[in-house]
Write a protein that holds these residues in place. Structure first.
Motif, short mmCIF file in Angstrom:
data_model
loop_
_atom_site.label_atom_id
_atom_site.label_comp_id
_atom_site.label_asym_id
_atom_site.label_seq_id
_atom_site.Cartn_x
_atom_site.Cartn_y
_atom_site.Cartn_z
N LEU A 131 0.83 -1.20 0.00
CA LEU A 131 0.00 0.00 0.00
C LEU A 131 0.87 1.25 0.00
O LEU A 131 0.58 2.22 -0.71
N TRP A 132 1.94 1.22 0.78
CA TRP A 132 2.87 2.36 0.82
C TRP A 132 3.55 2.55 -0.53
O TRP A 132 3.64 3.67 -1.04
N ALA A 133 4.00 1.44 -1.14
CA ALA A 133 4.67 1.53 -2.44
C ALA A 133 3.71 2.05 -3.50
O ALA A 133 4.08 2.88 -4.34
N GLU A 134 2.46 1.57 -3.47
CA GLU A 134 1.46 2.03 -4.43
C GLU A 134 1.19 3.52 -4.27
O GLU A 134 1.04 4.25 -5.25
N SER A 135 1.14 3.99 -3.02
CA SER A 135 0.86 5.41 -2.78
C SER A 135 1.98 6.29 -3.31
O SER A 135 1.74 7.38 -3.84
N ILE A 136 3.23 5.82 -3.22
CA ILE A 136 4.35 6.59 -3.76
C ILE A 136 4.23 6.68 -5.29
O ILE A 136 4.35 7.77 -5.87
N GLN A 137 4.00 5.54 -5.93
CA GLN A 137 3.87 5.55 -7.38
C GLN A 137 2.66 6.39 -7.81
O GLN A 137 2.72 7.14 -8.80
N PHE A 138 1.56 6.29 -7.05
CA PHE A 138 0.36 7.05 -7.40
C PHE A 138 0.60 8.55 -7.25
O PHE A 138 0.15 9.35 -8.08
N GLU A 139 1.33 8.95 -6.22
CA GLU A 139 1.58 10.38 -6.01
C GLU A 139 2.49 10.97 -7.08
O GLU A 139 2.46 12.18 -7.32
N ARG A 140 3.28 10.14 -7.73
CA ARG A 140 4.03 10.64 -8.90
C ARG A 140 3.04 11.03 -10.00
O ARG A 140 3.21 12.06 -10.66
N ASP A 141 2.01 10.20 -10.19
CA ASP A 141 0.97 10.54 -11.17
C ASP A 141 0.23 11.80 -10.74
O ASP A 141 -0.12 12.63 -11.58
N VAL A 142 -0.04 11.92 -9.44
CA VAL A 142 -0.78 13.08 -8.95
C VAL A 142 -0.06 14.38 -9.29
O VAL A 142 -0.67 15.38 -9.67
N MET A 143 1.28 14.37 -9.18
CA MET A 143 2.04 15.57 -9.51
C MET A 143 1.87 15.94 -10.98
O MET A 143 1.84 17.12 -11.33
N ILE A 144 1.73 14.93 -11.83
CA ILE A 144 1.45 15.18 -13.25
C ILE A 144 0.03 15.71 -13.42
O ILE A 144 -0.21 16.75 -14.05
#
Length: 327
Positions: A268-281
């Protein structure tokens, strides 16, 4: 929200009152009493399978919306009722069917069998607010090229895209092979992802993981993890519009009981990091109705055609919008 209990939801242009009766059955109704407009979810009470207005005590059935009691009236008018919204409970969520034309549900959200039976248990949730159109988020599933570029750097490089290419962690890289396809059930699509990891350029097969991301409707995804050593589980990803350009995104993870909780919590932590990269985009990009694509981007156009089924002529539009999503 316990039961019996009461909750309020604000969703785009609608306000709902959500409550449970003593048996645990949930109901979703319009929040405002048709008598004088009091908000049923603010001070209202659950009475059997009814919700009681806090202003004058009118009671409305959660089953059909009809008014069943007016404390000071001899007779309850036949036309006294509130709207009941079609809903279901899946994966610890109450899901409401919304169609701008008032069409009744044409498909059902499937249960994840392992979650419903208790074989997979809840291990946590994350929440994000994303400044983007609701379509932008699921469209990522068809954009395989961004996985190799945006999500290749090791998760320890963080979420700030100015630093994810840091040389410090360059010896570890994520690798992704993905394919998106619509399913025979037209309201569903599926993304199959094979994830692998290299350390100093060496592939470690023990760390390979298969992920099946099944999109159900416009805003719900079941990400199923399968690993020979780490076990199996599902991450339920939901996108709920709050405003025309503000989406509330949650991830809820359920995992095998036999697997130590540190494993699903790490995922869940790893997914949130990858997802937040998308959020910045997403938070800083512009939607292009006619993007400049190459042949390797063909799945993006196919996804847009598939997703268009969730719009109708009467779909709510931003006030300044004329056509498309250029707003």
């Amino acid at each position: 929200m316990g039961y019996p209990g009461l909750h309020r939801i604000l969703w785009t242009r609608e306000q709902f009152a959500v409550f449970r009766d003593a048996s645990g059955q949930s109901y979703v109704v319009d929040a405002y009493c048709p008598h004088l407009g009091a908000n049923l979810s603010v001070g209202g009470r659950v009475m059997g399978s009814c919700i009681e207005c806090p202003f004058h005590g009118w009671q409305f059935s959660g089953k059909d919306g009809k008014c069943t009691r007016i404390p000071y009236a001899e007779k309850v008018p036949e036309f006294a009722k509130i709207k009941v919204w079609p809903s279901c409970e899946v994966g610890g969520m109450i899901l409401v069917w919304y169609h701008c034309d008032g069409v009744s549900p044409t498909w059902q959200v499937p249960e994840q069998e392992e979650v419903a039976s208790g074989a997979w248990v809840f291990h946590g949730t994350t929440e994000h607010f994303v400044n983007a159109h609701v379509q932008e988020i699921p469209e990522n599933a068809a954009d395989a090229a961004h996985l190799s570029f945006l999500h290749e750097p090791w998760i320890m490089n963080g979420v700030d895209l100015r630093h994810t290419k840091s040389k410090f962690w360059r010896f570890m890289k994520h690798h992704w092979k993905a394919e998106w396809q619509p399913e025979p059930d037209m309201h569903c699509s599926c993304l199959i992802v094979k994830h692998s990891l290299t350390i100093f350029g060496k592939h470690f097969p023990l760390l390979d993981m298969m992920i099946s991301a099944r999109q159900i409707g416009p805003g719900l995804v079941f990400l199923i993890f399968q690993h020979d050593f780490l076990g199996c589980g599902v991450m339920i990803h939901s996108v709920t519009p709050v405003e025309p350009l503000l989406q509330h995104v949650t991830h809820r993870i359920y995992y095998q009981r036999s697997v130590p909780s540190i494993i699903p919590k790490f995922l869940l932590w790893a997914e949130s990091i990858q997802f937040e990269r998308d959020v910045m985009i997403w938070n800083n990009k512009q939607y292009l109705s006619k993007p400049l694509l190459v042949k390797e981007d063909a799945a993006i156009q196919r996804h847009r055609r598939w997703y268009s089924q969730f719009y109708s002529e009467n779909s709510p539009k931003f006030p300044s919008q004329n056509t498309g999503l250029d707003w």
